[in-house]
Structures are given as structure tokens and as C-alpha cells.
Design an enzyme around this catalytic site. Structure first.
Site, PDB file in Angstrom:
ATOM      1  N   TYR A   1       0.819  -1.212   0.000  1.00 40.26           N
ATOM      2  CA  TYR A   1       0.000   0.000   0.000  1.00 40.26           C
ATOM      3  C   TYR A   1       0.853   1.262   0.000  1.00 40.26           C
ATOM      4  O   TYR A   1       2.015   1.261   0.387  1.00 40.26           O
ATOM      5  CB  TYR A   1      -0.893   0.023   1.245  1.00 40.26           C
ATOM      6  CG  TYR A   1      -0.103   0.155   2.522  1.00 40.26           C
ATOM      7  CD1 TYR A   1       0.139   1.395   3.094  1.00 40.26           C
ATOM      8  CD2 TYR A   1       0.433  -0.964   3.139  1.00 40.26           C
ATOM      9  CE1 TYR A   1       0.894   1.518   4.250  1.00 40.26           C
ATOM     10  CE2 TYR A   1       1.174  -0.860   4.295  1.00 40.26           C
ATOM     11  CZ  TYR A   1       1.411   0.387   4.851  1.00 40.26           C
ATOM     12  OH  TYR A   1       2.165   0.496   5.984  1.00 40.26           O
TER      13      TYR A   1
ATOM     14  N   PHE B   1       1.959   9.616   3.547  1.00 42.20           N
ATOM     15  CA  PHE B   1       2.181   9.490   4.982  1.00 42.20           C
ATOM     16  C   PHE B   1       2.673   8.102   5.373  1.00 42.20           C
ATOM     17  O   PHE B   1       3.239   7.918   6.437  1.00 42.20           O
ATOM     18  CB  PHE B   1       0.939   9.874   5.795  1.00 42.20           C
ATOM     19  CG  PHE B   1      -0.283   9.045   5.506  1.00 42.20           C
ATOM     20  CD1 PHE B   1      -0.478   7.812   6.102  1.00 42.20           C
ATOM     21  CD2 PHE B   1      -1.258   9.518   4.642  1.00 42.20           C
ATOM     22  CE1 PHE B   1      -1.602   7.060   5.844  1.00 42.20           C
ATOM     23  CE2 PHE B   1      -2.393   8.773   4.381  1.00 42.20           C
ATOM     24  CZ  PHE B   1      -2.572   7.537   4.975  1.00 42.20           C
ATOM     25  N   ASP B   2       2.511   7.106   4.487  1.00 40.79           N
ATOM     26  CA  ASP B   2       3.024   5.763   4.755  1.00 40.79           C
ATOM     27  C   ASP B   2       3.004   4.961   3.468  1.00 40.79           C
ATOM     28  O   ASP B   2       2.129   5.152   2.623  1.00 40.79           O
ATOM     29  CB  ASP B   2       2.190   5.063   5.826  1.00 40.79           C
ATOM     30  CG  ASP B   2       2.877   3.828   6.397  1.00 40.79           C
ATOM     31  OD1 ASP B   2       4.081   3.624   6.147  1.00 40.79           O
ATOM     32  OD2 ASP B   2       2.203   3.060   7.112  1.00 40.79           O
TER      33      ASP B   2
ATOM     34  N   ILE C   1      -8.429   0.188   9.695  1.00 41.73           N
ATOM     35  CA  ILE C   1      -9.552   1.123   9.653  1.00 41.73           C
ATOM     36  C   ILE C   1     -10.690   0.553   8.798  1.00 41.73           C
ATOM     37  O   ILE C   1     -10.478  -0.295   7.918  1.00 41.73           O
ATOM     38  CB  ILE C   1      -9.113   2.515   9.129  1.00 41.73           C
ATOM     39  CG1 ILE C   1      -8.519   2.417   7.721  1.00 41.73           C
ATOM     40  CG2 ILE C   1      -8.156   3.187  10.111  1.00 41.73           C
ATOM     41  CD1 ILE C   1      -8.168   3.764   7.089  1.00 41.73           C
TER      42      ILE C   1
ATOM     43  N   TYR D   1      -9.596   7.813  10.435  1.00 42.44           N
ATOM     44  CA  TYR D   1      -9.170   8.157  11.791  1.00 42.44           C
ATOM     45  C   TYR D   1     -10.027   9.242  12.430  1.00 42.44           C
ATOM     46  O   TYR D   1      -9.697   9.754  13.495  1.00 42.44           O
ATOM     47  CB  TYR D   1      -7.694   8.558  11.782  1.00 42.44           C
ATOM     48  CG  TYR D   1      -6.795   7.395  11.446  1.00 42.44           C
ATOM     49  CD1 TYR D   1      -6.487   6.440  12.400  1.00 42.44           C
ATOM     50  CD2 TYR D   1      -6.273   7.240  10.159  1.00 42.44           C
ATOM     51  CE1 TYR D   1      -5.680   5.355  12.088  1.00 42.44           C
ATOM     52  CE2 TYR D   1      -5.471   6.156   9.839  1.00 42.44           C
ATOM     53  CZ  TYR D   1      -5.178   5.216  10.810  1.00 42.44           C
ATOM     54  OH  TYR D   1      -4.387   4.140  10.506  1.00 42.44           O
TER      55      TYR D   1
ATOM     56  N   PHE E   1      -5.617   5.708  -0.637  1.00 47.06           N
ATOM     57  CA  PHE E   1      -4.705   4.566  -0.609  1.00 47.06           C
ATOM     58  C   PHE E   1      -4.650   3.899  -1.968  1.00 47.06           C
ATOM     59  O   PHE E   1      -5.682   3.719  -2.623  1.00 47.06           O
ATOM     60  CB  PHE E   1      -5.174   3.515   0.413  1.00 47.06           C
ATOM     61  CG  PHE E   1      -4.868   3.850   1.830  1.00 47.06           C
ATOM     62  CD1 PHE E   1      -3.637   3.540   2.392  1.00 47.06           C
ATOM     63  CD2 PHE E   1      -5.821   4.462   2.624  1.00 47.06           C
ATOM     64  CE1 PHE E   1      -3.362   3.839   3.720  1.00 47.06           C
ATOM     65  CE2 PHE E   1      -5.559   4.763   3.948  1.00 47.06           C
ATOM     66  CZ  PHE E   1      -4.328   4.447   4.500  1.00 47.06           C
TER      67      PHE E   1
END
Length: 195
Positions: free
Chosen positions: A60, A70-71, A91, A117, A134
């Protein structure tokens, strides 16, 4: 007999509705506002799709609406994340967005805060109220034993549901018809005895 069948129309309609729910399944799960699933690539041969209870591995990349990453399992050359769908390990947007995927399939998920979130975010990486984007790629899929058993049981139930319901409906209507005919015969006997 025809009048009797018409009177029992309600029973027939009810049985049809029950058979439809059993055979077609029922999903009361409405899509939340802002949640999107875009299939970017789906293999031409898809033997199995992911369902609740399956163990999946996913590569991902997560971005904010401004495009900031962010990741990413790919960027950091990490192993793909492994999780069991429906176990609450990720999530809600991922739980729903990964359902029905095949190995090798790539999707783009747009996840609203209510399925991510929320207003709290995940400081300092994800601000509160953030819509998440994503890019996900399913690397592996292992069917959960519960899923295999449930699928087998449901297949048998689907196969037997309509014939069973039809037979039960016929038996119920026939027994009611016989009771009514017996009551009419008894009434005729009583009226003959009175004469």
C-alpha cells in the site's frame, strides 16, 4: 380450491421473500458518504475473491488529499501488511475496500474521516478530519476456514432452500384445504341428520 389458493396468497408471497433472502443474500450495509473504491487493475483470471475471515497481504501507499505520502510499504521496501478481514485490525475503509479483491488486483481507495481516523486523526502523521487516499495491491489471499465452511453450508442451503420452501408451502396449503373440506363434509352430515 382456487378460492383457497387466492386466500393464501400472503403465505406464498412471504415464502417467496424468505427464499429470495436465503438464496440471494441480503446486505443492509449502506456505503458511507465519500467512500470510493476504484479498481485500477484486475487480473483476467480471478480464482477467489477476498471475503470476511480471509487472511490477506497488501502492499500500500497512503496519501493525504494534498498528495503527501504518509506511509508506504513499497517506498520503505517493507513487507506487505498481513491482516484478517473483519477482525478490526485496520480502519473501516480498508475493511470494506479490500473485500472482493483478487491476488494481483490494484485498487485506489478514497476513505472519508468517518471510515478512517475521524476528527482525532493520527498525529502527527494524519491530521484530524483527513480524507485518506490509498493505493492497494493484494499480494496474497488465504481463505479462512470459517469462510470455507460457511460458503459450503450456504451453497447447500441455497440449493435446498427453494425446493424445501415450495414443498412446505404445498403441504401447509393442502393440509388446510383438507381441514376445510373435512369441516364441510361434517357440516353436510350434521345438516342431513337434522332433517
Amino acid at each position: 380450491m382456487m378460492t383457497y389458493l387466492i386466500q393464501n396468497w400472503t403465505l406464498s408471497v412471504l415464502l417467496f421473500c424468505v427464499s429470495f433472502v436465503v438464496t440471494e443474500g441480503y446486505s443492509a450495509d449502506a456505503t458511507k458518504a465519500g467512500f470510493e473504491v476504484h479498481v485500477e487493475h484486475k487480473p483476467s483470471l480471478c480464482k477467489e475473491e477476498s471475503t470476511v475471515g480471509d487472511r490477506v497481504s497488501i502492499h500500500y501507499t497512503g496519501k493525504l488529499s494534498n498528495g503527501q505520502i504518509f506511509d508506504s510499504s513499497i517506498k520503505r521496501q517493507k513487507d506487505p501488511i498481513s491482516l484478517t478481514l473483519g477482525a478490526g485490525q485496520v480502519i473501516e475503509g480498508w475493511e470494506k475496500g479490500l473485500l472482493g479483491m483478487c491476488v494481483g488486483e490494484k485498487r485506489r481507495l478514497v476513505i472519508p474521516p468517518s471510515m478512517g481516523y475521524g476528527d482525532a486523526g493520527y498525529p502527527p502523521v494524519i491530521p484530524g478530519g483527513a480524507t485518506l487516499h490509498f493505493e492497494v495491491n493484494m499480494v496474497s489471499l488465504e481463505k479462512g476456514i470459517e469462510v470455507v465452511l460457511a460458503s459450503s453450508i450456504m451453497s447447500v442451503l441455497r440449493m435446498l432452500a427453494i425446493p424445501t420452501i415450495v414443498v412446505v408451502a404445498i403441504v401447509v396449503m393442502y393440509s388446510r384445504y383438507n381441514k376445510e373440506m373435512e369441516a364441510k363434509r361434517e357440516d353436510k352430515k350434521r345438516s342431513k341428520k337434522r332433517r
